[in-house]
Motif scaffolding. Structure first.
Motif, short mmCIF file in Angstrom:
data_model
loop_
_atom_site.label_atom_id
_atom_site.label_comp_id
_atom_site.label_asym_id
_atom_site.label_seq_id
_atom_site.Cartn_x
_atom_site.Cartn_y
_atom_site.Cartn_z
N PRO A 101 2.35 9.55 -9.32
CA PRO A 101 2.03 8.77 -8.13
C PRO A 101 3.20 7.86 -7.74
CG PRO A 101 0.81 7.96 -10.03
CD PRO A 101 1.55 9.18 -10.48
N ALA A 102 3.31 7.60 -6.46
CA ALA A 102 4.26 6.60 -5.96
C ALA A 102 3.45 5.33 -5.71
CB ALA A 102 4.92 7.08 -4.68
N VAL A 103 3.99 4.21 -6.11
CA VAL A 103 3.29 2.93 -5.97
C VAL A 103 4.04 2.07 -4.96
CG1 VAL A 103 2.53 0.89 -7.24
CG2 VAL A 103 2.48 3.12 -8.35
N SER A 104 3.31 1.34 -4.15
CA SER A 104 3.87 0.44 -3.13
C SER A 104 4.77 1.20 -2.15
CB SER A 104 4.62 -0.71 -3.78
OG SER A 104 3.77 -1.46 -4.62
N VAL A 105 4.28 2.31 -1.62
CA VAL A 105 5.04 3.12 -0.66
C VAL A 105 5.09 2.40 0.68
CG1 VAL A 105 5.11 5.31 0.58
CG2 VAL A 105 4.35 5.25 -1.80
N GLU A 106 6.27 2.39 1.29
CA GLU A 106 6.46 1.80 2.60
C GLU A 106 7.29 2.74 3.46
OE1 GLU A 106 8.13 -2.33 4.60
OE2 GLU A 106 8.26 -2.04 2.45
N ILE A 133 13.23 10.10 8.45
CA ILE A 133 12.54 8.82 8.30
C ILE A 133 13.04 8.19 7.01
CG2 ILE A 133 10.48 9.51 9.60
CD1 ILE A 133 9.04 9.82 6.87
N ARG A 134 12.76 6.93 6.84
CA ARG A 134 13.14 6.21 5.62
C ARG A 134 11.89 5.73 4.92
NH1 ARG A 134 16.59 4.75 9.58
NH2 ARG A 134 15.47 2.83 10.01
N VAL A 135 11.85 5.94 3.61
CA VAL A 135 10.69 5.60 2.80
C VAL A 135 11.20 4.90 1.54
CG1 VAL A 135 8.67 6.54 1.60
CG2 VAL A 135 9.56 7.72 3.60
N ARG A 136 10.43 3.93 1.06
CA ARG A 136 10.76 3.32 -0.24
C ARG A 136 9.47 3.10 -1.00
NH1 ARG A 136 13.04 -2.58 1.70
NH2 ARG A 136 11.16 -3.25 2.79
N TRP A 137 9.60 2.96 -2.31
CA TRP A 137 8.46 2.76 -3.19
C TRP A 137 8.95 2.03 -4.43
CZ3 TRP A 137 10.73 7.38 -2.00
CH2 TRP A 137 11.39 8.02 -3.02
N GLU A 138 8.01 1.54 -5.21
CA GLU A 138 8.35 0.82 -6.44
C GLU A 138 9.16 1.75 -7.34
OE1 GLU A 138 5.59 -0.51 -10.00
OE2 GLU A 138 5.21 -1.72 -8.19
N GLY A 139 10.35 1.28 -7.73
CA GLY A 139 11.22 2.07 -8.59
C GLY A 139 12.31 2.81 -7.84
N SER A 140 12.20 2.92 -6.51
CA SER A 140 13.29 3.56 -5.76
C SER A 140 14.43 2.56 -5.64
CB SER A 140 12.83 4.02 -4.36
OG SER A 140 12.54 2.92 -3.53
N SER A 141 15.61 3.05 -5.35
CA SER A 141 16.77 2.16 -5.27
C SER A 141 16.98 1.64 -3.86
CB SER A 141 18.02 2.89 -5.76
OG SER A 141 18.24 4.04 -4.97
N GLY A 142 15.93 1.57 -3.09
CA GLY A 142 16.01 1.11 -1.70
C GLY A 142 15.41 2.17 -0.79
N THR A 175 -0.74 7.96 12.07
CA THR A 175 -1.98 8.41 12.69
C THR A 175 -3.05 7.36 12.50
OG1 THR A 175 -2.55 9.64 10.70
CG2 THR A 175 -1.48 10.87 12.47
N GLU A 176 -4.13 7.50 13.21
CA GLU A 176 -5.21 6.53 13.23
C GLU A 176 -5.69 6.17 11.82
OE1 GLU A 176 -9.63 6.23 15.21
OE2 GLU A 176 -8.23 7.72 15.94
N HIS A 177 -5.98 4.91 11.61
CA HIS A 177 -6.54 4.36 10.36
C HIS A 177 -5.55 4.41 9.20
CE1 HIS A 177 -10.29 4.36 12.47
NE2 HIS A 177 -10.32 5.68 12.55
N GLN A 178 -4.26 4.47 9.48
CA GLN A 178 -3.26 4.50 8.41
C GLN A 178 -2.34 3.30 8.59
OE1 GLN A 178 -2.17 7.91 6.68
NE2 GLN A 178 -3.53 9.24 7.79
N THR A 179 -1.76 2.87 7.51
CA THR A 179 -0.84 1.74 7.54
C THR A 179 0.50 2.17 6.98
OG1 THR A 179 -0.43 -0.49 6.69
CG2 THR A 179 -1.77 0.93 5.32
N SER A 180 1.58 1.48 7.37
CA SER A 180 2.91 1.84 6.89
C SER A 180 3.13 1.46 5.43
CB SER A 180 3.99 1.20 7.76
OG SER A 180 3.91 -0.20 7.66
N LYS A 181 2.16 0.78 4.83
CA LYS A 181 2.26 0.41 3.41
C LYS A 181 1.03 0.95 2.69
CE LYS A 181 4.96 -3.72 4.14
NZ LYS A 181 5.10 -5.14 3.93
N ALA A 182 1.26 1.65 1.59
CA ALA A 182 0.17 2.19 0.78
C ALA A 182 0.35 1.68 -0.64
CB ALA A 182 0.18 3.71 0.79
N SER A 183 -0.73 1.26 -1.29
CA SER A 183 -0.60 0.74 -2.64
C SER A 183 -0.35 1.86 -3.65
CB SER A 183 -1.83 -0.07 -3.03
OG SER A 183 -2.98 0.73 -2.96
#
Length: 89
Positions: A22-27, A70-79, A38-46
């Motif tokens: 799993p990816a944690v704190s995805v943005e 697109i650009r994505v980051r998550w806990e543990g990525s280097s940015g 899309t509807e009912h989604q947020t740019s940040k997922a736990s």
């Protein structure tokens, strides 16, 4: 951790976790408003589990630049990590 963007339809895409962990704190970077989730989604997922997707669409108009990534980051990525968009022809 591996996230990819798949083609879905005109200007519509799912971002999917194709990894085994799993990816944690995805943005997801909204790129100045050129991308909308899309509807009912947020740019940040736990938590973004393997196989889980989040849908988004790209705003297009003649005067706007075409998005190719697109650009994505998550806990543990280097940015911010660049994830290419599939080019529909």
């Amino acid at each position: 951790m591996e996230l990819i963007v798949l083609p879905c339809g005109p200007n519509s895409y799912p971002l999917r976790n194709v990894g085994t962990e799993p990816a944690v704190s995805v943005e997801i970077d909204g790129d100045g408003g050129l991308m909308r989730l899309t509807e009912h989604q947020t740019s940040k997922a736990s938590r973004f589990n393997p196989g889980q997707s989040v849908g988004f669409w790209v705003i297009t108009a003649g005067e706007l630049p075409e998005m190719s990534e697109i650009r994505v980051r998550w806990e543990g990525s280097s940015g911010w990590v660049v994830v290419p968009l599939p080019q529909l022809r």
